[in-house]
Motif scaffolding. Structure first.
Motif, PDB file in Angstrom:
ATOM      1  N   ALA A 387       0.834  -1.199   0.000  1.00 44.71           N
ATOM      2  CA  ALA A 387       0.000   0.000   0.000  1.00 44.71           C
ATOM      3  C   ALA A 387       0.870   1.250   0.000  1.00 44.71           C
ATOM      4  N   ASN A 388       2.071   1.133   0.595  1.00 48.29           N
ATOM      5  CA  ASN A 388       2.988   2.268   0.597  1.00 48.29           C
ATOM      6  C   ASN A 388       3.489   2.595  -0.801  1.00 48.29           C
ATOM      7  N   THR A 389       3.527   1.601  -1.677  1.00 53.83           N
ATOM      8  CA  THR A 389       4.002   1.843  -3.036  1.00 53.83           C
ATOM      9  C   THR A 389       2.859   2.024  -4.025  1.00 53.83           C
ATOM     10  N   LEU A 390       1.836   1.156  -3.928  1.00 55.33           N
ATOM     11  CA  LEU A 390       0.684   1.314  -4.815  1.00 55.33           C
ATOM     12  C   LEU A 390       0.036   2.673  -4.607  1.00 55.33           C
ATOM     13  N   SER A 391      -0.030   3.102  -3.356  1.00 51.86           N
ATOM     14  CA  SER A 391      -0.671   4.378  -3.054  1.00 51.86           C
ATOM     15  C   SER A 391       0.062   5.540  -3.702  1.00 51.86           C
ATOM     16  N   GLN A 392       1.367   5.378  -3.948  1.00 51.52           N
ATOM     17  CA  GLN A 392       2.098   6.446  -4.607  1.00 51.52           C
ATOM     18  C   GLN A 392       1.656   6.601  -6.065  1.00 51.52           C
ATOM     19  N   ILE A 393       1.296   5.481  -6.691  1.00 54.93           N
ATOM     20  CA  ILE A 393       0.760   5.575  -8.052  1.00 54.93           C
ATOM     21  C   ILE A 393      -0.541   6.372  -8.032  1.00 54.93           C
ATOM     22  N   ILE A 394      -1.426   5.969  -7.118  1.00 48.01           N
ATOM     23  CA  ILE A 394      -2.735   6.627  -7.032  1.00 48.01           C
ATOM     24  C   ILE A 394      -2.582   8.065  -6.570  1.00 48.01           C
ATOM     25  N   GLY A 395      -1.790   8.255  -5.501  1.00 46.88           N
ATOM     26  CA  GLY A 395      -1.597   9.597  -4.958  1.00 46.88           C
ATOM     27  C   GLY A 395      -0.954  10.535  -5.961  1.00 46.88           C
ATOM     28  N   THR A 396       0.042  10.026  -6.679  1.00 50.03           N
ATOM     29  CA  THR A 396       0.702  10.850  -7.693  1.00 50.03           C
ATOM     30  C   THR A 396      -0.259  11.209  -8.810  1.00 50.03           C
ATOM     31  N   ALA A 397      -1.061  10.227  -9.260  1.00 50.12           N
ATOM     32  CA  ALA A 397      -2.021  10.486 -10.333  1.00 50.12           C
ATOM     33  C   ALA A 397      -3.055  11.522  -9.888  1.00 50.12           C
ATOM     34  N   ILE A 398      -3.538  11.361  -8.655  1.00 51.41           N
ATOM     35  CA  ILE A 398      -4.544  12.299  -8.137  1.00 51.41           C
ATOM     36  C   ILE A 398      -3.948  13.693  -7.979  1.00 51.41           C
ATOM     37  N   ALA A 399      -2.802  13.766  -7.290  1.00 49.63           N
ATOM     38  CA  ALA A 399      -2.195  15.069  -7.036  1.00 49.63           C
ATOM     39  C   ALA A 399      -1.749  15.733  -8.329  1.00 49.63           C
ATOM     40  N   GLY A 400      -1.090  14.950  -9.212  1.00 49.82           N
ATOM     41  CA  GLY A 400      -0.653  15.524 -10.480  1.00 49.82           C
ATOM     42  C   GLY A 400      -1.817  16.005 -11.325  1.00 49.82           C
ATOM     43  N   GLY A 401      -2.901  15.208 -11.354  1.00 51.23           N
ATOM     44  CA  GLY A 401      -4.085  15.610 -12.106  1.00 51.23           C
ATOM     45  C   GLY A 401      -4.736  16.852 -11.543  1.00 51.23           C
ATOM     46  N   ILE A 402      -4.798  16.940 -10.214  1.00 49.50           N
ATOM     47  CA  ILE A 402      -5.409  18.105  -9.570  1.00 49.50           C
ATOM     48  C   ILE A 402      -4.584  19.360  -9.826  1.00 49.50           C
ATOM     49  N   ILE A 403      -3.258  19.219  -9.700  1.00 49.28           N
ATOM     50  CA  ILE A 403      -2.383  20.373  -9.939  1.00 49.28           C
ATOM     51  C   ILE A 403      -2.513  20.859 -11.375  1.00 49.28           C
ATOM     52  N   LEU A 405      -5.119  20.320 -13.418  1.00 48.38           N
ATOM     53  CA  LEU A 405      -6.469  20.798 -13.677  1.00 48.38           C
ATOM     54  C   LEU A 405      -6.710  22.188 -13.105  1.00 48.38           C
ATOM     55  N   PHE A 406      -6.288  22.398 -11.858  1.00 53.39           N
ATOM     56  CA  PHE A 406      -6.576  23.666 -11.185  1.00 53.39           C
ATOM     57  C   PHE A 406      -5.425  24.665 -11.286  1.00 53.39           C
ATOM     58  N   GLY A 407      -4.262  24.186 -11.721  1.00 48.62           N
ATOM     59  CA  GLY A 407      -3.136  25.087 -11.889  1.00 48.62           C
ATOM     60  C   GLY A 407      -2.546  25.593 -10.598  1.00 48.62           C
ATOM     61  N   THR A 408      -2.773  24.879  -9.485  1.00 54.18           N
ATOM     62  CA  THR A 408      -2.259  25.312  -8.195  1.00 54.18           C
ATOM     63  C   THR A 408      -2.075  24.104  -7.285  1.00 54.18           C
ATOM     64  N   TYR A 409      -1.089  24.207  -6.408  1.00 52.82           N
ATOM     65  CA  TYR A 409      -0.861  23.138  -5.442  1.00 52.82           C
ATOM     66  C   TYR A 409      -1.894  23.171  -4.316  1.00 52.82           C
ATOM     67  N   ARG A 410      -2.622  24.248  -4.214  1.00 49.49           N
ATOM     68  CA  ARG A 410      -3.590  24.411  -3.122  1.00 49.49           C
ATOM     69  C   ARG A 410      -4.647  23.311  -3.120  1.00 49.49           C
ATOM     70  N   ALA A 411      -5.015  22.845  -4.317  1.00 48.56           N
ATOM     71  CA  ALA A 411      -6.112  21.881  -4.433  1.00 48.56           C
ATOM     72  C   ALA A 411      -5.770  20.501  -3.874  1.00 48.56           C
ATOM     73  N   VAL A 412      -4.491  20.206  -3.646  1.00 46.75           N
ATOM     74  CA  VAL A 412      -4.151  18.873  -3.135  1.00 46.75           C
ATOM     75  C   VAL A 412      -4.549  18.719  -1.671  1.00 46.75           C
ATOM     76  N   PHE A 413      -4.731  19.822  -0.955  1.00 45.98           N
ATOM     77  CA  PHE A 413      -5.020  19.726   0.479  1.00 45.98           C
ATOM     78  C   PHE A 413      -6.418  19.188   0.784  1.00 45.98           C
ATOM     79  N   PRO A 414      -7.495  19.698   0.135  1.00 46.18           N
ATOM     80  CA  PRO A 414      -8.808  19.094   0.383  1.00 46.18           C
ATOM     81  C   PRO A 414      -8.878  17.645  -0.097  1.00 46.18           C
ATOM     82  N   ALA A 415      -8.136  17.318  -1.161  1.00 46.20           N
ATOM     83  CA  ALA A 415      -8.101  15.933  -1.619  1.00 46.20           C
ATOM     84  C   ALA A 415      -7.498  15.041  -0.540  1.00 46.20           C
ATOM     85  N   SER A 416      -6.434  15.499   0.094  1.00 38.92           N
ATOM     86  CA  SER A 416      -5.801  14.749   1.177  1.00 38.92           C
ATOM     87  C   SER A 416      -6.775  14.525   2.328  1.00 38.92           C
TER      88      SER A 416
END
Length: 434
Positions: A387-403, A405-416
């Motif tokens: 889960a520590n490694t698989l989650s990085q795939i998911i987390g990276t995809a989510i965070a990278g997609g959010i950044i 899409l919204f053009g800001t790192y701010r959006a990763v916080f509510p996702a977290s």
């Protein structure tokens, strides 16, 4: 495991018993009446041999290397790196966990994979330090993922092999505090942002020295006298496939851990860029900020981690503190969302440090408590650990997609926050552990 039956028998005895039960352990409470301090010291060093150096190298030094090579493509490079590394780690964790369960050598079943993995990992750090292109660096880290997961899958199973159920909370605390202390290595690595090559060399040395100390303390003996795996369909299914019987709580713990790490990854993976591109600090200020936040998380994590493990043994409670700690990991992300300043990240560090300290201290004991079969502990714990490694795939995809899409790192916080909350709900659904 029959946790309820164990709890009833424990109530008739004056001695405290952890919520874990005998089927998940190769050592009984009677065989280990006293806390195994030397083994606990070895478990404490465990994460520092692989997670500390790998995490610091991959999450701190490598993003800086990418910035030096290709400033415009650094975010995409980090996302690509994390995805490939996580996929390799997922496969390696499962394979080496299963192999270590059935290995019989004069050095034991875990030690060969630990020693071999750490040596290869250190050599690959040297290769990455001298790689000139992003594809070469990514290829190097993919190979590191294989080596580190050979080490991780073997080390995490040592708790099942060597620790009696009554000491599981304290032993898990030692492992968890070691995990928290990995931030010390992150602090050290952050001082080499101006010279990441030298930092990678240092991480290689740290890995080898601490790895040698771990192996000496654990002092694993020959296991040639253990029964060998029978080569038949049932044995192969048991040792090399996902557990299928009595595994409901096991999969809830797996999914809860995955979501917990995904929630943390959304922020942690991009912490360097959050300070530079969201809070807009210069390089020197960023070095100070990363060191300060990491130090805060380290101190709070150690203090609350040391407290949580022994209390889990005393009161026989694992599920609730784990679930609540995951909730607070999400709560921590609220502050930098509303306040794009360094102090908000420090608050994030305090809250997440406390939460991670409790989580890391008790999560290992919870994982052992939900194991379907002690004979496949390496494989089954390896699956949870991936889960520590698989989650990085998911987390990276989510965070990278959010950044993107919204053009800001701010959006990763509510996702977290939302992802962590979902993970906590899964932990609360576990039935056979208090």
């Amino acid at each position: 495991m029959p946790a309820a039956a164990d709890a009833r028998s424990a109530s008739k005895s004056a001695e405290p018993v952890s919520p874990q039960t005998e089927p998940s352990s190769s050592v009984t409470n009677e065989q280990q009446p006293k806390l195994p301090y030397v083994l606990c010291a070895g478990l404490f060093l465990g994460p520092l041999t692989w997670m500390g150096p790998v995490g610091a190298g991959r999450n701190v030094l490598t993003p800086q290397i990418f910035s030096n090579i290709d400033p415009a493509g650094k975010v995409a490079a980090v996302a690509l790196l994390s995805s490939f590394v996580s996929l390799a780690g997922l496969i390696a964790n499962f394979v080496f966990g299963a192999l270590s369960d059935v290995t019989r050598t004069r050095w034991g079943k875990r030690k060969p994979y630990i020693v071999g993995g750490l040596v290869i990992q250190a050599l690959l750090f040297v290769f990455i330090a001298n790689a000139a292109t992003i594809p070469m660096i990514i290829a190097g880290w993919v190979c590191v993922a294989v080596a580190e997961n050979a080490v991780a899958a073997s080390m995490v199973a040592q708790q099942s092999d060597r620790i009696a159920p009554r000491w599981r909370g304290t032993a898990s605390m030692c492992w968890g505090v070691g995990w928290t202390c990995c931030q010390v290595i992150t602090i050290i690595a952050s001082q080499f942002l101006g010279n990441p090559q030298a930092g990678m060399y240092l991480l290689a040395g740290i890995s080898l020295v601490l790895g040698l100390a771990h192996v000496i303390l654990m002092n694993e003996k020959s296991n040639l006298d253990e029964p060998r795996m029978q080569i038949d369909p049932n044995s192969l299914l048991s040792h090399f496939f996902l557990p299928m019987h009595g595994a409901r709580d096991y999969y809830l713990a797996l999914a809860g851990k995955l979501l917990m790490v995904v929630g943390g990854t959304c922020v942690g993976l991009y912490q360097l860029y959050i300070f530079t591109d969201y809070i807009h600090l210069d390089l020197n200020s960023t070095k100070l900020a990363v060191s300060t936040m990491t130090s805060i998380s380290l101190v709070t994590g150690i203090v609350f981690g040391v407290i949580a493990g022994p209390l889990a043994d005393k009161f026989g409670r694992l599920k609730a503190p784990v679930a609540i700690s995951v909730i607070f990991i999400g709560v921590a992300a609220v502050f930098p969302y509303f306040f794009p300043y360094a102090w908000a990240m420090y608050v994030f560090g305090i809250i997440s440090g406390i939460a991670n300290g409790v989580y890391n201290s008790i999560d290992g004991a919870l994982n052992l408590a939900v194991l379907p079969n002690k004979d496949t502990a390496g494989k089954d714990l390896g699956i949870i650990n991936f889960a520590n490694t698989l989650s990085q795939i998911i987390g990276t995809a989510i965070a990278g997609g959010i950044i993107t899409l919204f053009g800001t790192y701010r959006a990763v916080f509510p996702a977290s926050f939302l992802i962590s909350l979902m993970g906590a709900c899964l932990f609360f659904m576990i039935k056979k552990v208090k």
